[in-house]
Design a protein around this motif. Structure first.
Motif, PDB file in Angstrom:
ATOM      1  N   TRP A  25       0.839  -1.200   0.000  1.00  0.00           N
ATOM      2  CA  TRP A  25       0.000   0.000   0.000  1.00  0.00           C
ATOM      3  C   TRP A  25       0.872   1.248   0.000  1.00  0.00           C
ATOM      4  CZ3 TRP A  25       1.796   1.942   4.504  1.00  0.00           C
ATOM      5  CH2 TRP A  25       2.069   1.067   5.562  1.00  0.00           C
ATOM      6  N   ASP A  26       0.290   2.346  -0.484  1.00  0.00           N
ATOM      7  CA  ASP A  26       0.850   3.683  -0.323  1.00  0.00           C
ATOM      8  C   ASP A  26       0.064   4.347   0.796  1.00  0.00           C
ATOM      9  OD1 ASP A  26       2.652   3.357  -2.398  1.00  0.00           O
ATOM     10  OD2 ASP A  26       1.588   4.654  -3.809  1.00  0.00           O
ATOM     11  N   ALA A  27       0.629   5.367   1.407  1.00  0.00           N
ATOM     12  CA  ALA A  27      -0.034   6.078   2.499  1.00  0.00           C
ATOM     13  C   ALA A  27      -0.347   7.506   2.061  1.00  0.00           C
ATOM     14  CB  ALA A  27       0.857   6.091   3.734  1.00  0.00           C
ATOM     15  N   VAL A  28      -1.580   7.920   2.282  1.00  0.00           N
ATOM     16  CA  VAL A  28      -1.993   9.290   1.992  1.00  0.00           C
ATOM     17  C   VAL A  28      -2.056  10.015   3.325  1.00  0.00           C
ATOM     18  CG1 VAL A  28      -3.754  10.776   0.973  1.00  0.00           C
ATOM     19  CG2 VAL A  28      -3.288   8.521  -0.026  1.00  0.00           C
ATOM     20  N   ARG A  29      -1.140  10.969   3.514  1.00  0.00           N
ATOM     21  CA  ARG A  29      -0.991  11.692   4.778  1.00  0.00           C
ATOM     22  C   ARG A  29      -1.793  12.993   4.703  1.00  0.00           C
ATOM     23  NH1 ARG A  29       2.437  15.475   7.520  1.00  0.00           N
ATOM     24  NH2 ARG A  29       3.187  14.638   9.518  1.00  0.00           N
ATOM     25  N   VAL A  30      -2.724  13.140   5.648  1.00  0.00           N
ATOM     26  CA  VAL A  30      -3.673  14.249   5.609  1.00  0.00           C
ATOM     27  C   VAL A  30      -3.724  14.931   6.978  1.00  0.00           C
ATOM     28  CG1 VAL A  30      -6.087  14.866   5.171  1.00  0.00           C
ATOM     29  CG2 VAL A  30      -5.061  12.916   3.958  1.00  0.00           C
ATOM     30  N   ALA A  31      -3.667  16.249   6.989  1.00  0.00           N
ATOM     31  CA  ALA A  31      -3.852  16.986   8.236  1.00  0.00           C
ATOM     32  C   ALA A  31      -5.191  16.572   8.843  1.00  0.00           C
ATOM     33  CB  ALA A  31      -3.818  18.486   7.969  1.00  0.00           C
ATOM     34  N   ARG A  32      -5.206  16.354  10.136  1.00  0.00           N
ATOM     35  CA  ARG A  32      -6.397  15.812  10.801  1.00  0.00           C
ATOM     36  C   ARG A  32      -7.644  16.660  10.573  1.00  0.00           C
ATOM     37  NH1 ARG A  32      -5.676  14.225  16.916  1.00  0.00           N
ATOM     38  NH2 ARG A  32      -5.325  16.461  17.023  1.00  0.00           N
ATOM     39  N   GLU A  51      -4.442   7.015  12.748  1.00  0.00           N
ATOM     40  CA  GLU A  51      -4.369   8.358  13.300  1.00  0.00           C
ATOM     41  C   GLU A  51      -3.099   8.504  14.125  1.00  0.00           C
ATOM     42  OE1 GLU A  51      -6.864  11.756  15.713  1.00  0.00           O
ATOM     43  OE2 GLU A  51      -7.760   9.777  15.483  1.00  0.00           O
ATOM     44  N   ASN A  52      -2.361   9.574  13.846  1.00  0.00           N
ATOM     45  CA  ASN A  52      -1.201   9.938  14.656  1.00  0.00           C
ATOM     46  C   ASN A  52      -1.563  11.251  15.347  1.00  0.00           C
ATOM     47  OD1 ASN A  52       1.186  11.068  15.655  1.00  0.00           O
ATOM     48  ND2 ASN A  52       2.430  10.072  14.095  1.00  0.00           N
ATOM     49  N   PRO A  53      -2.059  11.182  16.598  1.00  0.00           N
ATOM     50  CA  PRO A  53      -2.502  12.397  17.276  1.00  0.00           C
ATOM     51  C   PRO A  53      -1.365  13.348  17.634  1.00  0.00           C
ATOM     52  CG  PRO A  53      -2.709  10.499  18.738  1.00  0.00           C
ATOM     53  CD  PRO A  53      -2.264   9.984  17.398  1.00  0.00           C
ATOM     54  N   ILE A  54      -0.162  12.857  17.734  1.00  0.00           N
ATOM     55  CA  ILE A  54       0.975  13.723  18.064  1.00  0.00           C
ATOM     56  C   ILE A  54       1.283  14.646  16.887  1.00  0.00           C
ATOM     57  CG2 ILE A  54       3.431  13.753  18.643  1.00  0.00           C
ATOM     58  CD1 ILE A  54       2.782  10.953  20.042  1.00  0.00           C
ATOM     59  N   ASP A  55       1.316  14.075  15.676  1.00  0.00           N
ATOM     60  CA  ASP A  55       1.557  14.875  14.471  1.00  0.00           C
ATOM     61  C   ASP A  55       0.276  15.491  13.912  1.00  0.00           C
ATOM     62  OD1 ASP A  55       4.236  14.256  14.646  1.00  0.00           O
ATOM     63  OD2 ASP A  55       4.141  12.663  13.139  1.00  0.00           O
ATOM     64  N   ARG A  56      -0.879  15.110  14.476  1.00  0.00           N
ATOM     65  CA  ARG A  56      -2.189  15.600  14.034  1.00  0.00           C
ATOM     66  C   ARG A  56      -2.452  15.288  12.571  1.00  0.00           C
ATOM     67  NH1 ARG A  56      -1.163  21.040  17.176  1.00  0.00           N
ATOM     68  NH2 ARG A  56      -1.806  20.368  19.232  1.00  0.00           N
ATOM     69  N   VAL A  57      -2.228  14.014  12.212  1.00  0.00           N
ATOM     70  CA  VAL A  57      -2.461  13.560  10.845  1.00  0.00           C
ATOM     71  C   VAL A  57      -3.224  12.237  10.842  1.00  0.00           C
ATOM     72  CG1 VAL A  57      -0.451  14.733   9.850  1.00  0.00           C
ATOM     73  CG2 VAL A  57      -0.228  12.384  10.668  1.00  0.00           C
ATOM     74  N   LEU A  58      -3.871  11.993   9.700  1.00  0.00           N
ATOM     75  CA  LEU A  58      -4.497  10.712   9.409  1.00  0.00           C
ATOM     76  C   LEU A  58      -3.801  10.145   8.181  1.00  0.00           C
ATOM     77  CD1 LEU A  58      -8.306  11.628   9.699  1.00  0.00           C
ATOM     78  CD2 LEU A  58      -6.823  10.669  11.471  1.00  0.00           C
ATOM     79  N   TYR A  59      -3.710   8.825   8.123  1.00  0.00           N
ATOM     80  CA  TYR A  59      -3.148   8.135   6.960  1.00  0.00           C
ATOM     81  C   TYR A  59      -4.182   7.166   6.407  1.00  0.00           C
ATOM     82  CZ  TYR A  59       1.547   9.480   8.584  1.00  0.00           C
ATOM     83  OH  TYR A  59       2.674  10.173   8.985  1.00  0.00           O
ATOM     84  N   LEU A  75      -4.814  19.662  -3.611  1.00  0.00           N
ATOM     85  CA  LEU A  75      -4.801  19.056  -2.284  1.00  0.00           C
ATOM     86  C   LEU A  75      -3.637  19.573  -1.440  1.00  0.00           C
ATOM     87  CD1 LEU A  75      -5.513  15.334  -3.317  1.00  0.00           C
ATOM     88  CD2 LEU A  75      -7.174  17.046  -2.548  1.00  0.00           C
ATOM     89  N   PRO A  76      -3.629  20.875  -1.108  1.00  0.00           N
ATOM     90  CA  PRO A  76      -2.550  21.376  -0.254  1.00  0.00           C
ATOM     91  C   PRO A  76      -2.621  20.697   1.111  1.00  0.00           C
ATOM     92  CG  PRO A  76      -4.295  22.990  -0.420  1.00  0.00           C
ATOM     93  CD  PRO A  76      -4.628  21.896  -1.391  1.00  0.00           C
ATOM     94  N   SER A  77      -1.519  20.570   1.760  1.00  0.00           N
ATOM     95  CA  SER A  77      -1.419  19.930   3.085  1.00  0.00           C
ATOM     96  C   SER A  77      -1.604  18.424   3.037  1.00  0.00           C
ATOM     97  CB  SER A  77      -2.429  20.528   4.079  1.00  0.00           C
ATOM     98  OG  SER A  77      -2.280  21.911   4.170  1.00  0.00           O
ATOM     99  N   ILE A  78      -1.643  17.846   1.851  1.00  0.00           N
ATOM    100  CA  ILE A  78      -1.815  16.404   1.709  1.00  0.00           C
ATOM    101  C   ILE A  78      -0.629  15.856   0.934  1.00  0.00           C
ATOM    102  CG2 ILE A  78      -3.253  14.594   0.673  1.00  0.00           C
ATOM    103  CD1 ILE A  78      -5.655  16.529   1.229  1.00  0.00           C
ATOM    104  N   GLU A  79      -0.099  14.732   1.407  1.00  0.00           N
ATOM    105  CA  GLU A  79       1.042  14.099   0.747  1.00  0.00           C
ATOM    106  C   GLU A  79       0.733  12.637   0.503  1.00  0.00           C
ATOM    107  OE1 GLU A  79       4.101  14.630   3.657  1.00  0.00           O
ATOM    108  OE2 GLU A  79       4.428  16.730   3.127  1.00  0.00           O
ATOM    109  N   VAL A  80       1.231  12.122  -0.616  1.00  0.00           N
ATOM    110  CA  VAL A  80       1.136  10.692  -0.890  1.00  0.00           C
ATOM    111  C   VAL A  80       2.535  10.123  -0.715  1.00  0.00           C
ATOM    112  CG1 VAL A  80       0.577   8.921  -2.581  1.00  0.00           C
ATOM    113  CG2 VAL A  80      -0.775  11.032  -2.502  1.00  0.00           C
ATOM    114  N   TRP A  81       2.659   9.149   0.162  1.00  0.00           N
ATOM    115  CA  TRP A  81       3.941   8.517   0.437  1.00  0.00           C
ATOM    116  C   TRP A  81       3.957   7.139  -0.200  1.00  0.00           C
ATOM    117  CZ3 TRP A  81       5.220   9.603   6.291  1.00  0.00           C
ATOM    118  CH2 TRP A  81       5.307  10.983   6.483  1.00  0.00           C
ATOM    119  N   GLY A  82       5.008   6.887  -0.973  1.00  0.00           N
ATOM    120  CA  GLY A  82       5.186   5.593  -1.616  1.00  0.00           C
ATOM    121  C   GLY A  82       6.520   4.989  -1.241  1.00  0.00           C
ATOM    122  N   ALA A  83       7.081   4.215  -2.165  1.00  0.00           N
ATOM    123  CA  ALA A  83       8.361   3.545  -1.920  1.00  0.00           C
ATOM    124  C   ALA A  83       9.381   4.556  -1.409  1.00  0.00           C
ATOM    125  CB  ALA A  83       8.852   2.895  -3.208  1.00  0.00           C
TER     126      ALA A  83
END
Length: 138
Positions: A25-32, A51-59, A75-83
Motif C-alpha cells: 500500500w501507499d499512504a496518503v498523509r492528511v492533516a487531521r 491516526e497519529n494524534p501527536i503529528d495531528r495527521v491521518l493516513y 490538495l494542499p497539506s496532503i502528501e502521498v507517500w510511496g516507496a
C-alpha cells in the motif's frame, strides 16, 4: 465457511511498528482537520485509517501507485507517500489512545480505500477547510 486472508495484516502485539510504504500500500498523509471532513464524506466507503494524534495527521492506505495521476495542487497539506517512505503502523487491536492508533481499523475483507473516492472526498474536504484553490480573475 473459510476466513478470507488479507494480503497484508497489521502488527500483532502491543507496539506500533515502522513499516515500509509502497509494497502492499501507499499512504496518503492528511492533516487531521481536513481528514476528519473527508472521513465523514467517505463514511462506510473508507478503508483503514491510521491516526497519529501527536503529528495531528491521518493516513489512508491505497493501492501502490494509485495516486500517481492525482492533481496535488488541488490538495494542499496532503502528501502521498510511496516507496522509500516508512510509517508507524499500530497493532491491530489499538483503536484508541494518545499514541498512534487505528481511527478506522482494518477489516479482514478490506484495508485499502478506493483512490478515486478518496481523492473526491479529500478535494471536497480541502475546499471546505481552506477555500477553493482555483484562481479567480480580478
Amino acid at each position: 465457511m473459510g476466513t478470507k486472508v488479507m494480503p497484508w495484516t497489521p502488527p500483532s502485539g502491543r507496539s506500533a511498528q515502522l513499516q515500509p510504504v509502497g509494497k502492499t500500500w501507499d499512504a496518503v498523509r492528511v492533516a487531521r482537520f481536513i481528514g476528519k471532513l473527508a472521513l465523514e464524506s467517505l463514511g462506510g466507503a473508507t478503508g483503514a485509517v491510521i491516526e497519529n494524534p501527536i503529528d495531528r495527521v491521518l493516513y489512508w492506505l491505497i493501492e501502490p501507485g494509485a495516486a500517481a495521476k492525482w492533481d496535488m495542487s488541488l490538495l494542499p497539506s496532503i502528501e502521498v507517500w510511496g516507496a522509500t517512505a516508512y510509517i508507524e503502523v499500530p497493532p491491530a487491536a489499538r483503536t484508541t489512545g494518545l499514541g498512534i492508533h487505528w481511527r478506522v481499523p482494518p477489516r479482514f475483507d478490506r484495508h485499502l480505500t478506493d483512490p478515486a473516492a478518496l481523492f473526491a472526498a479529500l478535494r471536497t474536504a480541502t475546499r471546505e477547510a481552506l477555500g477553493p484553490r482555483e484562481e479567480t480573475a480580478r
